[in-house]
Design a protein around this motif. Structure first.
Motif, PDB file in Angstrom:
ATOM      1  N   ILE A 160       0.296  37.401  28.848  1.00  0.00           N
ATOM      2  CA  ILE A 160      -0.941  37.116  28.121  1.00  0.00           C
ATOM      3  C   ILE A 160      -0.845  35.757  27.431  1.00  0.00           C
ATOM      4  CG2 ILE A 160      -2.348  37.819  26.137  1.00  0.00           C
ATOM      5  CD1 ILE A 160      -1.838  40.743  27.043  1.00  0.00           C
ATOM      6  N   ALA A 161       0.286  35.476  26.798  1.00  0.00           N
ATOM      7  CA  ALA A 161       0.471  34.186  26.120  1.00  0.00           C
ATOM      8  C   ALA A 161       0.335  33.030  27.109  1.00  0.00           C
ATOM      9  CB  ALA A 161       1.832  34.145  25.429  1.00  0.00           C
ATOM     10  N   PHE A 162       0.936  33.171  28.287  1.00  0.00           N
ATOM     11  CA  PHE A 162       0.832  32.136  29.318  1.00  0.00           C
ATOM     12  C   PHE A 162      -0.628  31.984  29.761  1.00  0.00           C
ATOM     13  CE2 PHE A 162       0.908  30.591  33.704  1.00  0.00           C
ATOM     14  CZ  PHE A 162       1.709  29.466  33.573  1.00  0.00           C
ATOM     15  N   GLY A 163      -1.287  33.106  30.019  1.00  0.00           N
ATOM     16  CA  GLY A 163      -2.694  33.080  30.436  1.00  0.00           C
ATOM     17  C   GLY A 163      -3.593  32.426  29.415  1.00  0.00           C
ATOM     18  N   ILE A 164      -3.297  32.672  28.157  1.00  0.00           N
ATOM     19  CA  ILE A 164      -4.090  32.058  27.089  1.00  0.00           C
ATOM     20  C   ILE A 164      -3.946  30.542  27.128  1.00  0.00           C
ATOM     21  CG2 ILE A 164      -4.217  31.752  24.573  1.00  0.00           C
ATOM     22  CD1 ILE A 164      -3.720  34.796  24.343  1.00  0.00           C
ATOM     23  N   THR A 165      -2.727  30.040  27.370  1.00  0.00           N
ATOM     24  CA  THR A 165      -2.542  28.582  27.424  1.00  0.00           C
ATOM     25  C   THR A 165      -3.354  27.981  28.561  1.00  0.00           C
ATOM     26  OG1 THR A 165      -0.538  28.588  28.835  1.00  0.00           O
ATOM     27  CG2 THR A 165      -0.215  28.715  26.436  1.00  0.00           C
ATOM     28  N   LYS A 166      -3.451  28.696  29.667  1.00  0.00           N
ATOM     29  CA  LYS A 166      -4.225  28.186  30.804  1.00  0.00           C
ATOM     30  C   LYS A 166      -5.723  28.204  30.494  1.00  0.00           C
ATOM     31  CE  LYS A 166      -0.679  27.062  32.949  1.00  0.00           C
ATOM     32  NZ  LYS A 166      -0.391  25.635  33.054  1.00  0.00           N
ATOM     33  N   ALA A 167      -6.173  29.234  29.790  1.00  0.00           N
ATOM     34  CA  ALA A 167      -7.578  29.282  29.371  1.00  0.00           C
ATOM     35  C   ALA A 167      -7.883  28.162  28.381  1.00  0.00           C
ATOM     36  CB  ALA A 167      -7.892  30.648  28.757  1.00  0.00           C
ATOM     37  N   GLU A 168      -6.939  27.896  27.480  1.00  0.00           N
ATOM     38  CA  GLU A 168      -7.126  26.817  26.505  1.00  0.00           C
ATOM     39  C   GLU A 168      -7.239  25.464  27.204  1.00  0.00           C
ATOM     40  OE1 GLU A 168      -4.810  28.875  22.751  1.00  0.00           O
ATOM     41  OE2 GLU A 168      -3.662  27.806  24.256  1.00  0.00           O
ATOM     42  N   ILE A 169      -6.465  25.266  28.255  1.00  0.00           N
ATOM     43  CA  ILE A 169      -6.544  24.017  29.019  1.00  0.00           C
ATOM     44  C   ILE A 169      -7.944  23.868  29.625  1.00  0.00           C
ATOM     45  CG2 ILE A 169      -5.735  22.798  31.090  1.00  0.00           C
ATOM     46  CD1 ILE A 169      -2.958  24.144  30.475  1.00  0.00           C
ATOM     47  N   LEU A 170      -8.466  24.956  30.165  1.00  0.00           N
ATOM     48  CA  LEU A 170      -9.828  24.905  30.732  1.00  0.00           C
ATOM     49  C   LEU A 170     -10.859  24.585  29.654  1.00  0.00           C
ATOM     50  CD1 LEU A 170      -9.684  27.908  33.214  1.00  0.00           C
ATOM     51  CD2 LEU A 170      -9.603  25.469  33.769  1.00  0.00           C
ATOM     52  N   LEU A 171     -10.746  25.209  28.501  1.00  0.00           N
ATOM     53  CA  LEU A 171     -11.673  24.934  27.409  1.00  0.00           C
ATOM     54  C   LEU A 171     -11.583  23.475  26.961  1.00  0.00           C
ATOM     55  CD1 LEU A 171     -11.253  28.201  25.287  1.00  0.00           C
ATOM     56  CD2 LEU A 171     -13.225  27.541  26.701  1.00  0.00           C
ATOM     57  N   PHE A 172     -10.349  22.963  26.867  1.00  0.00           N
ATOM     58  CA  PHE A 172     -10.121  21.563  26.491  1.00  0.00           C
ATOM     59  C   PHE A 172     -10.740  20.628  27.534  1.00  0.00           C
ATOM     60  CE2 PHE A 172      -6.894  17.959  26.569  1.00  0.00           C
ATOM     61  CZ  PHE A 172      -7.510  17.255  25.550  1.00  0.00           C
ATOM     62  N   THR A 173     -10.577  20.964  28.790  1.00  0.00           N
ATOM     63  CA  THR A 173     -11.150  20.146  29.868  1.00  0.00           C
ATOM     64  C   THR A 173     -12.666  20.125  29.778  1.00  0.00           C
ATOM     65  OG1 THR A 173      -9.260  20.679  31.281  1.00  0.00           O
ATOM     66  CG2 THR A 173     -11.224  19.814  32.375  1.00  0.00           C
ATOM     67  N   TYR A 174     -13.264  21.271  29.547  1.00  0.00           N
ATOM     68  CA  TYR A 174     -14.724  21.321  29.397  1.00  0.00           C
ATOM     69  C   TYR A 174     -15.164  20.465  28.211  1.00  0.00           C
ATOM     70  CZ  TYR A 174     -14.549  25.335  32.583  1.00  0.00           C
ATOM     71  OH  TYR A 174     -14.333  26.159  33.650  1.00  0.00           O
ATOM     72  N   GLU A 175     -14.428  20.526  27.115  1.00  0.00           N
ATOM     73  CA  GLU A 175     -14.769  19.749  25.926  1.00  0.00           C
ATOM     74  C   GLU A 175     -14.660  18.245  26.195  1.00  0.00           C
ATOM     75  OE1 GLU A 175     -16.131  18.796  22.190  1.00  0.00           O
ATOM     76  OE2 GLU A 175     -16.226  20.700  23.243  1.00  0.00           O
ATOM     77  N   LEU A 176     -13.636  17.849  26.951  1.00  0.00           N
ATOM     78  CA  LEU A 176     -13.494  16.428  27.292  1.00  0.00           C
ATOM     79  C   LEU A 176     -14.711  15.953  28.081  1.00  0.00           C
ATOM     80  CD1 LEU A 176      -9.744  16.125  28.293  1.00  0.00           C
ATOM     81  CD2 LEU A 176     -10.868  14.990  26.373  1.00  0.00           C
TER      82      LEU A 176
END
Length: 176
Positions: A160-176
């Motif tokens: 779950i912790a690993f999956g969360i980091t990958k979701a955070e990367i997607l959110l960061f990418t969308y924000e960029l």
């Protein structure tokens, strides 16, 4: 790609190494990051030998530590005034919860937070390059970030912790 400067993380093995190798074939200047100088230099020499591209170098960076990221960025900025492509690829997986010297859960620090910091510290150099690109490498992310416990202090599950980091990367990418 002859006059392009590319900075890539997570390049000592796997997808990152294969990416650096293929980009080196195009004649681009590749700067890789590596936690271990010796390993980074081995990869640099291997890519140079395979591709014939001598414009490959390594910068030391432990991406789990903010101070190391800042040092790597300062080293990059001392050599280059622009950055054409930033590839945020580095990632780790830990079966148990580990904390960095900065007090962050290590997968969160390395897999997501380092990308956030590195990108923001290099925005000026990215803007100085015409048509610069930021590539954030992620994975399918079906895990919803638990904002109330991003560090997994209350409850830790490695997958779950690993999956969360990958979701955070997607959110960061969308924000960029």
């Amino acid at each position: 790609m002859e006059d392009k400067i590319i900075l890539s993380t997570g390049t000592t093995s796997g997808i990152g190494k294969a990416t650096a190798l293929e980009l080196a074939k195009s004649g681009a200047k590749i700067v890789i990051t590596s936690r271990n100088n010796e390993k980074g230099n081995i990869v640099v020499n291997e890519i140079k030998k395979i591709t014939g591209n001598k414009k490959i170098e390594s910068i030391a960076a432990d991406l789990s530590l903010v101070s190391s990221i800042k040092n790597a960025v300062n080293s990059f900025k001392a050599r280059y005034k622009k950055l054409d492509v930033l590839i945020n690829n580095a990632a780790i997986f830990n079966n148990k919860r580990l904390e960095t010297a900065d007090g962050l859960e290590e997968m969160f620090a390395t897999n997501y937070f380092s990308q956030f910091i590195l990108t923001h510290l290099l925005l000026k150099e990215l803007k100085a390059a015409k048509g610069a690109r930021i590539i954030n490498v992620s994975a399918p992310a079906f895990t919803k970030p638990r904002f109330e416990d991003l560090q997994g202090k209350k409850k830790f599950n490695a997958a779950i912790a690993f999956g969360i980091t990958k979701a955070e990367i997607l959110l960061f990418t969308y924000e960029l």
